[in-house]
Design a protein around this motif. Sequence first.
Motif, PDB file in Angstrom:
ATOM      1  N   SER A  51       0.830  -1.208   0.000  1.00  0.00           N
ATOM      2  CA  SER A  51       0.000   0.000   0.000  1.00  0.00           C
ATOM      3  C   SER A  51       0.860   1.251   0.000  1.00  0.00           C
ATOM      4  CB  SER A  51      -0.959   0.006   1.185  1.00  0.00           C
ATOM      5  OG  SER A  51      -0.266   0.241   2.389  1.00  0.00           O
ATOM      6  N   VAL A  52       1.997   1.196   0.670  1.00  0.00           N
ATOM      7  CA  VAL A  52       2.894   2.355   0.700  1.00  0.00           C
ATOM      8  C   VAL A  52       3.490   2.585  -0.680  1.00  0.00           C
ATOM      9  CG1 VAL A  52       5.099   3.197   1.585  1.00  0.00           C
ATOM     10  CG2 VAL A  52       3.416   2.273   3.152  1.00  0.00           C
ATOM     11  N   THR A  53       3.942   1.512  -1.346  1.00  0.00           N
ATOM     12  CA  THR A  53       4.568   1.690  -2.648  1.00  0.00           C
ATOM     13  C   THR A  53       3.552   2.026  -3.726  1.00  0.00           C
ATOM     14  OG1 THR A  53       4.491  -0.689  -3.052  1.00  0.00           O
ATOM     15  CG2 THR A  53       6.533   0.195  -2.140  1.00  0.00           C
ATOM     16  N   SER A  54       2.347   1.450  -3.653  1.00  0.00           N
ATOM     17  CA  SER A  54       1.346   1.763  -4.673  1.00  0.00           C
ATOM     18  C   SER A  54       0.654   3.089  -4.383  1.00  0.00           C
ATOM     19  CB  SER A  54       0.308   0.651  -4.766  1.00  0.00           C
ATOM     20  OG  SER A  54      -0.457   0.593  -3.584  1.00  0.00           O
ATOM     21  N   GLY A  55       0.672   3.523  -3.157  1.00  0.00           N
ATOM     22  CA  GLY A  55       0.006   4.765  -2.778  1.00  0.00           C
ATOM     23  C   GLY A  55       0.750   6.001  -3.216  1.00  0.00           C
ATOM     24  N   ARG A  56       2.015   5.874  -3.487  1.00  0.00           N
ATOM     25  CA  ARG A  56       2.793   7.036  -3.897  1.00  0.00           C
ATOM     26  C   ARG A  56       3.214   6.873  -5.339  1.00  0.00           C
ATOM     27  NH1 ARG A  56       5.540  10.380   0.361  1.00  0.00           N
ATOM     28  NH2 ARG A  56       6.134  11.365  -1.557  1.00  0.00           N
ATOM     29  N   ARG A  57       2.720   7.691  -6.192  1.00  0.00           N
ATOM     30  CA  ARG A  57       3.053   7.654  -7.616  1.00  0.00           C
ATOM     31  C   ARG A  57       4.475   8.134  -7.844  1.00  0.00           C
ATOM     32  NH1 ARG A  57       5.037   7.964 -11.765  1.00  0.00           N
ATOM     33  NH2 ARG A  57       4.199   8.455 -13.777  1.00  0.00           N
ATOM     34  N   ALA A  58       5.027   8.878  -6.900  1.00  0.00           N
ATOM     35  CA  ALA A  58       6.354   9.453  -7.079  1.00  0.00           C
ATOM     36  C   ALA A  58       7.430   8.382  -7.134  1.00  0.00           C
ATOM     37  CB  ALA A  58       6.657  10.429  -5.966  1.00  0.00           C
ATOM     38  N   ALA A  59       7.142   7.194  -6.656  1.00  0.00           N
ATOM     39  CA  ALA A  59       8.100   6.108  -6.762  1.00  0.00           C
ATOM     40  C   ALA A  59       8.003   5.566  -8.188  1.00  0.00           C
ATOM     41  CB  ALA A  59       7.793   5.031  -5.739  1.00  0.00           C
ATOM     42  N   ALA A  60       8.214   6.445  -9.140  1.00  0.00           N
ATOM     43  CA  ALA A  60       8.008   6.155 -10.546  1.00  0.00           C
ATOM     44  C   ALA A  60       9.091   5.226 -11.068  1.00  0.00           C
ATOM     45  CB  ALA A  60       8.020   7.457 -11.347  1.00  0.00           C
ATOM     46  N   ASN A  61       8.758   4.560 -12.164  1.00  0.00           N
ATOM     47  CA  ASN A  61       9.753   3.779 -12.862  1.00  0.00           C
ATOM     48  C   ASN A  61      10.529   4.743 -13.752  1.00  0.00           C
ATOM     49  OD1 ASN A  61       9.052   1.339 -11.742  1.00  0.00           O
ATOM     50  ND2 ASN A  61       7.494   0.945 -13.292  1.00  0.00           N
ATOM     51  N   PHE A  62      11.736   5.020 -13.343  1.00  0.00           N
ATOM     52  CA  PHE A  62      12.562   5.931 -14.111  1.00  0.00           C
ATOM     53  C   PHE A  62      13.008   5.235 -15.383  1.00  0.00           C
ATOM     54  CE2 PHE A  62      12.895   7.596  -9.823  1.00  0.00           C
ATOM     55  CZ  PHE A  62      12.738   8.939 -10.045  1.00  0.00           C
ATOM     56  N   PRO A  63      13.129   5.975 -16.469  1.00  0.00           N
ATOM     57  CA  PRO A  63      13.530   5.356 -17.740  1.00  0.00           C
ATOM     58  C   PRO A  63      15.015   4.996 -17.729  1.00  0.00           C
ATOM     59  CG  PRO A  63      13.426   7.717 -17.978  1.00  0.00           C
ATOM     60  CD  PRO A  63      12.919   7.411 -16.591  1.00  0.00           C
ATOM     61  N   ASP A  64      15.404   4.219 -18.709  1.00  0.00           N
ATOM     62  CA  ASP A  64      16.817   3.902 -18.891  1.00  0.00           C
ATOM     63  C   ASP A  64      17.516   5.202 -19.267  1.00  0.00           C
ATOM     64  OD1 ASP A  64      19.287   2.873 -19.400  1.00  0.00           O
ATOM     65  OD2 ASP A  64      18.674   1.657 -21.137  1.00  0.00           O
ATOM     66  N   MET A  65      18.466   5.592 -18.455  1.00  0.00           N
ATOM     67  CA  MET A  65      19.114   6.896 -18.656  1.00  0.00           C
ATOM     68  C   MET A  65      19.931   6.944 -19.949  1.00  0.00           C
ATOM     69  SD  MET A  65      17.890   8.527 -16.194  1.00  0.00           S
ATOM     70  CE  MET A  65      18.771  10.041 -15.949  1.00  0.00           C
ATOM     71  N   LYS A  66      20.191   5.798 -20.559  1.00  0.00           N
ATOM     72  CA  LYS A  66      20.930   5.767 -21.825  1.00  0.00           C
ATOM     73  C   LYS A  66      20.013   6.038 -23.016  1.00  0.00           C
ATOM     74  CE  LYS A  66      24.109   2.453 -19.862  1.00  0.00           C
ATOM     75  NZ  LYS A  66      24.429   1.038 -19.754  1.00  0.00           N
ATOM     76  N   ASP A  67      18.709   5.840 -22.828  1.00  0.00           N
ATOM     77  CA  ASP A  67      17.726   6.066 -23.883  1.00  0.00           C
ATOM     78  C   ASP A  67      17.245   7.512 -23.796  1.00  0.00           C
ATOM     79  OD1 ASP A  67      15.749   6.016 -25.773  1.00  0.00           O
ATOM     80  OD2 ASP A  67      14.570   4.416 -24.824  1.00  0.00           O
ATOM     81  N   HIS A  68      17.814   8.365 -24.624  1.00  0.00           N
ATOM     82  CA  HIS A  68      17.546   9.808 -24.552  1.00  0.00           C
ATOM     83  C   HIS A  68      16.072  10.139 -24.785  1.00  0.00           C
ATOM     84  CE1 HIS A  68      18.392  14.063 -24.649  1.00  0.00           C
ATOM     85  NE2 HIS A  68      17.783  14.167 -25.819  1.00  0.00           N
ATOM     86  N   GLU A  69      15.449   9.456 -25.750  1.00  0.00           N
ATOM     87  CA  GLU A  69      14.036   9.734 -26.044  1.00  0.00           C
ATOM     88  C   GLU A  69      13.133   9.354 -24.873  1.00  0.00           C
ATOM     89  OE1 GLU A  69      12.798   8.015 -29.727  1.00  0.00           O
ATOM     90  OE2 GLU A  69      14.433   8.937 -30.845  1.00  0.00           O
ATOM     91  N   ALA A  70      13.409   8.216 -24.241  1.00  0.00           N
ATOM     92  CA  ALA A  70      12.601   7.786 -23.096  1.00  0.00           C
ATOM     93  C   ALA A  70      12.770   8.761 -21.931  1.00  0.00           C
ATOM     94  CB  ALA A  70      13.000   6.376 -22.666  1.00  0.00           C
ATOM     95  N   VAL A  71      13.992   9.229 -21.734  1.00  0.00           N
ATOM     96  CA  VAL A  71      14.247  10.198 -20.662  1.00  0.00           C
ATOM     97  C   VAL A  71      13.501  11.491 -20.947  1.00  0.00           C
ATOM     98  CG1 VAL A  71      16.020  11.610 -19.560  1.00  0.00           C
ATOM     99  CG2 VAL A  71      16.466   9.198 -20.005  1.00  0.00           C
ATOM    100  N   GLN A  72      13.526  11.930 -22.199  1.00  0.00           N
ATOM    101  CA  GLN A  72      12.842  13.169 -22.572  1.00  0.00           C
ATOM    102  C   GLN A  72      11.326  13.038 -22.396  1.00  0.00           C
ATOM    103  OE1 GLN A  72      13.687  14.481 -26.554  1.00  0.00           O
ATOM    104  NE2 GLN A  72      13.123  16.596 -26.086  1.00  0.00           N
TER     105      GLN A  72
END
Length: 151
Positions: A51-72
């Motif tokens: 509930s703690v992890t699903s309750g906070r959207r800020a714990a987002a799945n960050f994109p692969d930092m090597k994929d510039h388009e996904a990061v953008q």
Amino acid sequence: MAMISKTVLGIAAGVCGTIFLGYCIYFDHKRHKDPDFKKKLRERRRAKKESVTSGRRAAANFPDMKDHEAVQRFFLQEVQLGEELLAAGDLENGVDHLANAVAVCGQPNELLQVLQQTLQPQVFHLLVQRLPAIAPRVLRQERQMQEEDVE
């Protein structure tokens, strides 16, 4: 009316306290003896963690930092969500999304300067306080992606 002495009152309070303490110990012992106690405890902890992890959207799945388009795409999405939530009055989640955007931004100092000029001072202060907690999540996500690549 008879006056009750302080010693009698103290003894009565002590006896009541001892009875209450014995009652607590007895039922705690009885609860721990229950065969399903550990199972229920694990389920409760797991549910709380989920509930703690699903309750906070800020714990987002960050994109692969090597994929510039996904990061953008992630950056633009987080900025937009942050602005929408702030406009709706949800400061906590709005600041979380903006902190995610700052974490993946290529030029975070410039972005922070722009945000300082556009956000209210208390909201910007909240954002600055939230940033140190975001960086470890980005690094953790990167490590997980690298470990998945190795497997």
